[in-house]
Design a protein around this motif. Structure first.
Motif, short mmCIF file in Angstrom:
data_model
loop_
_atom_site.label_atom_id
_atom_site.label_comp_id
_atom_site.label_asym_id
_atom_site.label_seq_id
_atom_site.Cartn_x
_atom_site.Cartn_y
_atom_site.Cartn_z
N SER A 171 0.85 -1.19 0.00
CA SER A 171 0.00 0.00 0.00
C SER A 171 0.89 1.24 0.00
O SER A 171 1.74 1.39 0.87
CB SER A 171 -0.91 0.00 1.23
N LYS A 172 0.69 2.13 -0.98
CA LYS A 172 1.55 3.32 -1.13
C LYS A 172 0.69 4.55 -1.38
O LYS A 172 -0.40 4.46 -1.95
CB LYS A 172 2.51 3.12 -2.31
N ILE A 173 1.22 5.71 -0.99
CA ILE A 173 0.46 6.94 -1.18
C ILE A 173 0.32 7.28 -2.66
O ILE A 173 -0.59 8.02 -3.04
CB ILE A 173 1.08 8.13 -0.42
N PHE A 191 -3.10 6.16 -4.19
CA PHE A 191 -4.35 6.77 -3.74
C PHE A 191 -4.92 7.73 -4.78
O PHE A 191 -4.17 8.37 -5.53
CB PHE A 191 -4.14 7.55 -2.44
N THR A 192 -6.25 7.82 -4.80
CA THR A 192 -6.87 8.93 -5.52
C THR A 192 -6.67 10.19 -4.68
O THR A 192 -6.25 10.12 -3.52
CB THR A 192 -8.37 8.68 -5.70
N THR A 193 -6.98 11.34 -5.25
CA THR A 193 -6.83 12.59 -4.51
C THR A 193 -7.67 12.57 -3.25
O THR A 193 -7.22 12.99 -2.17
CB THR A 193 -7.24 13.78 -5.39
N GLU A 194 -8.90 12.06 -3.35
CA GLU A 194 -9.78 12.01 -2.19
C GLU A 194 -9.23 11.05 -1.13
O GLU A 194 -9.24 11.35 0.07
CB GLU A 194 -11.18 11.56 -2.61
N PHE A 210 5.47 14.67 -4.53
CA PHE A 210 5.97 13.33 -4.82
C PHE A 210 4.97 12.52 -5.62
O PHE A 210 5.32 11.84 -6.60
CB PHE A 210 6.30 12.63 -3.50
N ARG A 211 3.71 12.58 -5.25
CA ARG A 211 2.67 11.83 -5.95
C ARG A 211 2.59 12.26 -7.41
O ARG A 211 2.48 11.43 -8.31
CB ARG A 211 1.31 12.05 -5.26
N LEU A 212 2.66 13.55 -7.66
CA LEU A 212 2.56 14.06 -9.02
C LEU A 212 3.75 13.61 -9.87
O LEU A 212 3.59 13.06 -10.96
CB LEU A 212 2.46 15.58 -9.00
N GLU A 263 8.06 7.44 15.37
CA GLU A 263 6.60 7.46 15.37
C GLU A 263 6.05 7.90 14.02
O GLU A 263 4.92 7.57 13.66
CB GLU A 263 6.08 8.38 16.47
N VAL A 264 6.84 8.68 13.27
CA VAL A 264 6.42 9.09 11.94
C VAL A 264 6.20 7.86 11.07
O VAL A 264 5.17 7.72 10.39
CB VAL A 264 7.46 10.02 11.29
N ALA A 265 7.18 6.93 11.09
CA ALA A 265 7.06 5.71 10.29
C ALA A 265 5.90 4.85 10.77
O ALA A 265 5.15 4.29 9.96
CB ALA A 265 8.37 4.92 10.36
N ARG A 266 5.73 4.73 12.08
CA ARG A 266 4.65 3.91 12.61
C ARG A 266 3.28 4.50 12.26
O ARG A 266 2.34 3.77 11.94
CB ARG A 266 4.80 3.78 14.12
N ALA A 267 3.18 5.83 12.32
CA ALA A 267 1.91 6.48 11.97
C ALA A 267 1.60 6.29 10.49
O ALA A 267 0.45 6.02 10.12
CB ALA A 267 1.97 7.97 12.31
N LEU A 268 2.61 6.41 9.63
CA LEU A 268 2.41 6.18 8.20
C LEU A 268 1.97 4.74 7.95
O LEU A 268 1.06 4.48 7.16
CB LEU A 268 3.69 6.48 7.42
N TYR A 269 2.63 3.81 8.62
CA TYR A 269 2.29 2.39 8.47
C TYR A 269 0.84 2.14 8.85
O TYR A 269 0.09 1.48 8.13
CB TYR A 269 3.23 1.56 9.34
N LYS A 270 0.44 2.69 9.97
CA LYS A 270 -0.94 2.49 10.45
C LYS A 270 -1.94 3.13 9.48
O LYS A 270 -2.94 2.50 9.11
CB LYS A 270 -1.09 3.10 11.84
N CYS A 271 -1.67 4.35 9.06
CA CYS A 271 -2.62 5.08 8.22
C CYS A 271 -2.69 4.53 6.79
O CYS A 271 -3.66 4.77 6.07
CB CYS A 271 -2.29 6.57 8.20
N LEU A 272 -1.66 3.78 6.39
CA LEU A 272 -1.67 3.12 5.09
C LEU A 272 -2.33 1.75 5.17
O LEU A 272 -2.38 1.02 4.18
CB LEU A 272 -0.24 2.98 4.54
N GLY A 273 -2.82 1.40 6.36
CA GLY A 273 -3.56 0.15 6.52
C GLY A 273 -2.70 -1.07 6.76
O GLY A 273 -3.13 -2.19 6.47
#
Length: 413
Positions: free
Chosen positions: A133-135, A138-141, A171-173, A197-207
């Motif tokens: 799972s990567k940013i 994702f769609t914009t929404e 980065f996405r663009l 915690e930045v990495a852990r938060a990203l991991y969690k929010c990316l599912g």
């Protein structure tokens, strides 16, 4: 003056190692000796037998170009009267042929020296069966929903969150048009201020549901670091994939955490230079993992004034974001306590089929004096201790129907 410096092509490195191994020669990086020149015991390693020393570290940008000649002359003098074969990556040929002109008489191709031709390495296999799972997917929404969740999951560091939002959009663009392969963040700050915690938060929010791909570089400071990271060469006993390939294959999220990065060495710096540019990691087994669209977070506890000294200029310029994390305010610490208690209660209720109410959060906020703690890890330890006490009191008041012990609590956390 030494007679010759032999050069090999990057694709020939593994064959070069196999060649010298078959001849019974020990192969080592010059960085092993440069770590502590005053430790003369290291140089006694070369008293017996023939050693092959790879001097590529001198050309990799880790050392100021004005110092390469003096470093080379000082170090090579310590190897006088020893049987040493010097080799180097040929991408530094022009640079080191000039800078080491007083150290070597000849600069030649290793194939000419031994009158051999190396067998071409097998075509790398691209590992694509693992979905991350990567940013960038994702769609914009979906990206906006993701980032809202990320903001709420990371406490404090508001400027970083604002900066990261803008960088991530860019980065996405550019990733979609093939202009930006990997998003890299370098986070400085003392221990316990929230860098990992930045990495852990990203991991969690990316599912993420498996494991965060984390490599701690605290044990990656010797000459065998690259082999530990990407695996041993073919033909060596114990040849296998390195740690970073195992970690990436075992995660379901396009995030890699490289902790304590300053403890690595120039060889690893060069490895990540290639990774950030190509968006691929190549193992010693000639296997590739395509990490296009990944986020790599490098963390370090060094003071920010040491950053330009400890990290090579080439690598510094590759980082998309360089930030310094400071201690959280008491308000942010209280928000963290609230978040952790809510998370623990949810896990506890699910595991024990209980119904603790989240309104007890205020009790913990009053009980835990966050102003006495600077390190977030210490706050987390205090949260666990107070939660155990709270559960014991609750159970005791329910006629001792069962007391939760700290060992059981570990299951929840």
């Amino acid at each position: 003056m030494n007679k010759q410096l032999l050069f090999y092509g990057q694709a020939e490195f593994e064959s070069t190692k196999t060649l010298f191994h078959s001849l019974g020669y020990e192969m080592i990086s010059l960085s092993f000796f440069l770590d502590d020149v005053k430790d003369l015991s290291k140089f006694t390693l070369c008293q017996h037998g023939v050693y092959v020393i790879d001097v590529s570290v001198l050309g990799g940008g880790y050392y100021n170009i004005n110092a390469i000649q003096s470093i080379g002359e000082s170090i090579f003098r310590l190897f006088q009267n020893k049987e040493i074969i010097y080799i180097c990556d040929d991408k530094y040929f022009d640079k080191l042929r000039y800078e080491l002109r007083y150290c070597f008489e000849n600069f030649i191709d290793i194939k000419d020296k031994y009158n051999i031709s190396f067998e071409a390495l097998p075509t790398p296999v691209i590992i694509t069966d693992k979905q991350h799972s990567k940013i960038t997917d994702f769609t914009t929404e979906e990206f906006e929903v993701f980032f809202k969740s990320f903001r709420e999951s990371l406490y404090g560091h508001e400027k970083f969150k604002d900066d990261f939002y803008e960088i991530a959009k860019s980065f996405r663009l550019f990733n979609k048009i093939g202009e930006h392969k990997v998003l890299s963040l370098f986070l400085l700050g003392e221990s316990g201020v929230g860098k990992t915690e930045v990495a852990r938060a990203l991991y969690k929010c990316l599912g993420g549901k498996e494991n965060l791909a984390k490599v701690n570089f605290g044990n990656y400071s010797n000459e065998f670091s690259l082999s530990s990271l990407i695996g041993s060469a073919r033909g060596y006993i114990g040849s296998e994939d390195g740690e970073i390939f195992i970690r990436v294959r075992n995660t379901d999220v396009g995030v890699i955490l490289i902790d304590e990065f300053e403890k690595s060495n120039a060889t690893l710096f060069n490895f990540f230079l290639d990774v950030l540019e190509s968006g691929k990691m190549v193992s010693s087994q000639a296997l590739e993992i395509d990490i296009n669209g990944f986020i790599i977070i490098f963390t370090s506890n060094i003071p920010k004034e040491d950053f330009p000294v400890r990290i090579s200029p080439e690598l510094r310029s590759r980082f998309d974001y360089k930030g310094h994390f400071t201690r959280l305010s008491n308000q942010d610490k209280r928000k963290y306590v609230e978040y952790r208690i809510n998370s623990i209660i949810k896990k506890y209720n699910e595991h024990y089929n209980e119904s603790l109410e989240t309104d007890v959060v205020n009790y913990f906020i009053r009980t835990i004096p966050v102003d006495k703690y600077e390190n977030m890890r210490d706050i987390n330890k205090k949260i666990k201790m107070e939660f155990v006490k709270y559960i014991e009191n609750v159970k005791s008041s329910q006629q001792n129907k069962g007391i939760l012990t700290p060992n059981v609590l570990n299951i929840l956390l």
